[in-house]
Write a protein that holds these residues in place. Structure first.
Motif, PDB file in Angstrom:
ATOM      1  N   VAL A 227     -10.217  41.162  11.366  1.00  0.00           N
ATOM      2  CA  VAL A 227     -10.917  42.100  10.501  1.00  0.00           C
ATOM      3  C   VAL A 227     -10.582  41.792   9.053  1.00  0.00           C
ATOM      4  N   GLY A 228     -11.618  41.717   8.219  1.00  0.00           N
ATOM      5  CA  GLY A 228     -11.410  41.494   6.804  1.00  0.00           C
ATOM      6  C   GLY A 228     -11.145  42.815   6.097  1.00  0.00           C
ATOM      7  N   VAL A 229      -9.936  42.970   5.550  1.00  0.00           N
ATOM      8  CA  VAL A 229      -9.573  44.191   4.842  1.00  0.00           C
ATOM      9  C   VAL A 229      -9.604  43.903   3.341  1.00  0.00           C
ATOM     10  N   PRO A 230     -10.561  44.464   2.607  1.00  0.00           N
ATOM     11  CA  PRO A 230     -10.622  44.199   1.163  1.00  0.00           C
ATOM     12  C   PRO A 230      -9.377  44.737   0.461  1.00  0.00           C
ATOM     13  N   GLU A 231      -8.804  43.916  -0.399  1.00  0.00           N
ATOM     14  CA  GLU A 231      -7.641  44.314  -1.171  1.00  0.00           C
ATOM     15  C   GLU A 231      -8.100  44.918  -2.495  1.00  0.00           C
ATOM     16  N   ALA A 232      -7.601  46.110  -2.798  1.00  0.00           N
ATOM     17  CA  ALA A 232      -7.970  46.773  -4.042  1.00  0.00           C
ATOM     18  C   ALA A 232      -7.308  46.053  -5.214  1.00  0.00           C
ATOM     19  N   THR A 233      -8.098  45.454  -6.099  1.00  0.00           N
ATOM     20  CA  THR A 233      -7.593  44.701  -7.232  1.00  0.00           C
ATOM     21  C   THR A 233      -8.222  45.223  -8.517  1.00  0.00           C
ATOM     22  N   PRO A 234      -7.422  45.719  -9.456  1.00  0.00           N
ATOM     23  CA  PRO A 234      -7.983  46.208 -10.720  1.00  0.00           C
ATOM     24  C   PRO A 234      -8.650  45.085 -11.512  1.00  0.00           C
ATOM     25  N   ARG A 235      -9.700  45.446 -12.254  1.00  0.00           N
ATOM     26  CA  ARG A 235     -10.416  44.494 -13.102  1.00  0.00           C
ATOM     27  C   ARG A 235     -10.326  44.952 -14.561  1.00  0.00           C
ATOM     28  N   ILE A 236     -10.168  43.990 -15.448  1.00  0.00           N
ATOM     29  CA  ILE A 236     -10.113  44.299 -16.880  1.00  0.00           C
ATOM     30  C   ILE A 236     -11.507  44.670 -17.365  1.00  0.00           C
ATOM     31  N   LEU A 237     -11.596  45.709 -18.178  1.00  0.00           N
ATOM     32  CA  LEU A 237     -12.888  46.181 -18.692  1.00  0.00           C
ATOM     33  C   LEU A 237     -13.249  45.422 -19.965  1.00  0.00           C
ATOM     34  N   TRP A 238     -13.706  44.169 -19.784  1.00  0.00           N
ATOM     35  CA  TRP A 238     -14.055  43.340 -20.936  1.00  0.00           C
ATOM     36  C   TRP A 238     -15.258  43.903 -21.701  1.00  0.00           C
ATOM     37  N   LYS A 239     -16.022  44.780 -21.057  1.00  0.00           N
ATOM     38  CA  LYS A 239     -17.176  45.357 -21.747  1.00  0.00           C
ATOM     39  C   LYS A 239     -16.752  46.236 -22.926  1.00  0.00           C
ATOM     40  N   ASN A 240     -15.463  46.635 -22.955  1.00  0.00           N
ATOM     41  CA  ASN A 240     -14.968  47.461 -24.057  1.00  0.00           C
ATOM     42  C   ASN A 240     -14.542  46.645 -25.274  1.00  0.00           C
ATOM     43  N   LEU A 241     -14.670  45.325 -25.195  1.00  0.00           N
ATOM     44  CA  LEU A 241     -14.272  44.462 -26.322  1.00  0.00           C
ATOM     45  C   LEU A 241     -15.365  44.488 -27.398  1.00  0.00           C
ATOM     46  N   LYS A 242     -15.382  45.524 -28.165  1.00  0.00           N
ATOM     47  CA  LYS A 242     -16.354  45.682 -29.241  1.00  0.00           C
ATOM     48  C   LYS A 242     -15.843  46.709 -30.240  1.00  0.00           C
ATOM     49  N   GLU A 251      -5.308  41.202 -33.586  1.00  0.00           N
ATOM     50  CA  GLU A 251      -4.005  41.420 -34.196  1.00  0.00           C
ATOM     51  C   GLU A 251      -2.890  41.304 -33.167  1.00  0.00           C
ATOM     52  N   ARG A 252      -3.082  41.847 -31.984  1.00  0.00           N
ATOM     53  CA  ARG A 252      -2.063  41.767 -30.935  1.00  0.00           C
ATOM     54  C   ARG A 252      -1.828  40.323 -30.509  1.00  0.00           C
ATOM     55  N   ILE A 253      -2.911  39.566 -30.396  1.00  0.00           N
ATOM     56  CA  ILE A 253      -2.761  38.150 -30.034  1.00  0.00           C
ATOM     57  C   ILE A 253      -1.979  37.412 -31.109  1.00  0.00           C
ATOM     58  N   ILE A 279      -2.512  41.674 -22.826  1.00  0.00           N
ATOM     59  CA  ILE A 279      -2.970  42.379 -24.019  1.00  0.00           C
ATOM     60  C   ILE A 279      -4.321  43.040 -23.765  1.00  0.00           C
ATOM     61  N   ALA A 280      -5.215  42.330 -23.076  1.00  0.00           N
ATOM     62  CA  ALA A 280      -6.541  42.889 -22.792  1.00  0.00           C
ATOM     63  C   ALA A 280      -6.436  44.140 -21.929  1.00  0.00           C
ATOM     64  N   LYS A 281      -5.525  44.131 -20.972  1.00  0.00           N
ATOM     65  CA  LYS A 281      -5.358  45.304 -20.111  1.00  0.00           C
ATOM     66  C   LYS A 281      -4.869  46.509 -20.902  1.00  0.00           C
ATOM     67  N   ASP A 282      -3.971  46.261 -21.876  1.00  0.00           N
ATOM     68  CA  ASP A 282      -3.465  47.361 -22.699  1.00  0.00           C
ATOM     69  C   ASP A 282      -4.516  47.880 -23.667  1.00  0.00           C
ATOM     70  N   VAL A 283      -5.274  46.977 -24.265  1.00  0.00           N
ATOM     71  CA  VAL A 283      -6.223  47.369 -25.307  1.00  0.00           C
ATOM     72  C   VAL A 283      -7.543  47.860 -24.728  1.00  0.00           C
ATOM     73  N   LEU A 284      -8.054  47.164 -23.708  1.00  0.00           N
ATOM     74  CA  LEU A 284      -9.389  47.456 -23.183  1.00  0.00           C
ATOM     75  C   LEU A 284      -9.374  48.367 -21.959  1.00  0.00           C
ATOM     76  N   GLY A 285      -8.239  48.419 -21.268  1.00  0.00           N
ATOM     77  CA  GLY A 285      -8.177  49.222 -20.057  1.00  0.00           C
ATOM     78  C   GLY A 285      -8.609  48.419 -18.833  1.00  0.00           C
ATOM     79  N   SER A 286      -8.487  49.026 -17.641  1.00  0.00           N
ATOM     80  CA  SER A 286      -8.853  48.351 -16.390  1.00  0.00           C
ATOM     81  C   SER A 286      -9.344  49.376 -15.389  1.00  0.00           C
ATOM     82  N   THR A 287     -10.024  48.893 -14.366  1.00  0.00           N
ATOM     83  CA  THR A 287     -10.521  49.769 -13.305  1.00  0.00           C
ATOM     84  C   THR A 287      -9.376  50.154 -12.381  1.00  0.00           C
ATOM     85  N   SER A 288      -9.640  51.146 -11.530  1.00  0.00           N
ATOM     86  CA  SER A 288      -8.615  51.587 -10.588  1.00  0.00           C
ATOM     87  C   SER A 288      -8.422  50.611  -9.442  1.00  0.00           C
TER      88      SER A 288
END
Length: 347
Positions: A227-242, A251-253, A279-288
């Motif tokens: 059985v394939g059990v999907p692993e919950a993996t957070p994704r970076i919200l790159w759409k917030n880079l604006k 500046e953080r980089i 840095i992207a995770k801290d600044v832009l956030g991520s999904t659950s």
């Protein structure tokens, strides 16, 4: 650089398979309703008397000569569709699929024939008169006069008719109902030596078929599956880079960049990528990272869903009618609701 979801394979034991049978005539505009009903009833394989080429969660094998109607369909679900080793088609009425489940070989046969004239006669009656062993004496209705080809066929090939093996109330024996007429014409046949079938049942109020009823059989066989059990993996919200976050990200980089002269190319790439992701995770956030299950009809808009609910409500009213005049009126209303439902789904 966003994290991607993975599927982890796990070995688990599976004890039961559910096989179904349903004659729906046509699946145009109501295929997703059928898939939802099968998933709700945990059906793993179903023999359908209809014409369709869609499949969704089910893998489909079709047999038929006429391109827009009639035909035999076998649909297999998630845990069975990858176990098929052979498919045989005989004319335009009979199809057989061979499955290998661990060390067990299963032949699933779907056969369709009209119940008229000298064709396959399916009214086996309530009692087993003359067919002890093949008919277990728990059927429904009256046996047709003259020959009963279904019972003769089962007796000749050492089959038992599963529908006659379990004591059920009449609503759970009837597989076809039209107006004031009720009968049993859809059957499961299995070898007499097969002791794995434990139960069968009829669901009389499935909304995807008005006359024929969904018939299912429980088969128990212990086997191990992957059985394939999907692993919950957070994704970076790159759409917030604006906007203002672009300046903060730069500046953080600039502040946290380090010297990597002593590292080789691969290490340098890994360190830079890890720095940017952090840095992207801290600044832009991520999904659950949570995985949300979707129903087969998830794409229906509000108008389509309202049409489907309206049709289902009229179907329930139709099934509750006892008077012929009231039944005819409700049937006309239901047919109109069904027509509008199909039109909304197509659009």
């Amino acid at each position: 650089m966003a994290s991607s979801s993975r599927v982890i394979l796990e070995s688990v034991w599976r004890n039961k398979e559910v096989v179904g049978s349903l004659n729906v005539g046509t699946l145009t505009g109501q295929f997703l309703e059928l898939v939802d009903e099968l998933n709700k009833r945990y059906v793993d394989a179903v023999c359908v008397g209809a014409k369709t080429k869609e499949a969704n969660d089910f893998k489909l094998w079709y047999l038929g000569v006429v391109t827009n109607r009639n035909g035999v369909v076998i649909m297999l679900g998630t845990y069975l569709r990858n176990n098929v080793v052979e498919v045989n088609r005989f004319g335009d009425r009979v199809m057989m699929i061979k499955l290998v489940l661990d060390v067990v070989v299963v032949n699933l046969v779907s056969a369709y024939a009209p119940h008229a004239g000298d064709d396959f006669n399916g009214h086996i009656g309530k009692f087993s008169d003359g067919y002890v062993g093949t008919h277990r004496g728990l059927g429904y209705g009256m046996r047709n006069e003259g020959r009963c080809i279904l019972l003769e066929f089962a007796l000749a090939h050492d089959f038992v008719i599963v529908n006659s093996c379990f004591k059920k109330r009449d609503p759970h024996l009837i597989t076809f109902k039209s107006g004031g007429c009720s009968t049993q014409i859809d059957y499961f046949l299995t070898r007499k030596s097969n002791k794995n079938f434990k139960d069968y049942k009829v669901f009389p109020n499935e909304k995807c078929a008005t006359q024929h009823h969904l018939l299912v059989m429980d088969i128990y066989m212990r086997r191990k599956i992957m059985v394939g059990v999907p692993e919950a993996t957070p994704r970076i919200l790159w759409k917030n880079l604006k906007g203002e976050r672009v300046r903060i990200f730069k500046e953080r980089i600039g502040l946290e960049q380090r010297s990597f002269e002593e590292a080789d190319v691969n290490q340098l790439w890994y360190q830079v990528a890890s720095l940017i992701r952090g840095i992207a995770k801290d600044v832009l956030g991520s999904t659950s990272g949570k995985i949300h299950d979707q129903k087969e009809a998830w794409w229906w808009n509000a108008d389509v869903q309202e049409r489907v609910k309206d049709k289902q409500a009229h179907f329930k009213e139709l099934m509750c009618c006892n008077e012929q005049e009231e039944f005819d009126t409700k049937k006309t209303i239901y047919k109109e609701a069904k027509r509008l439902d199909k039109k909304a789904v197509r659009e």
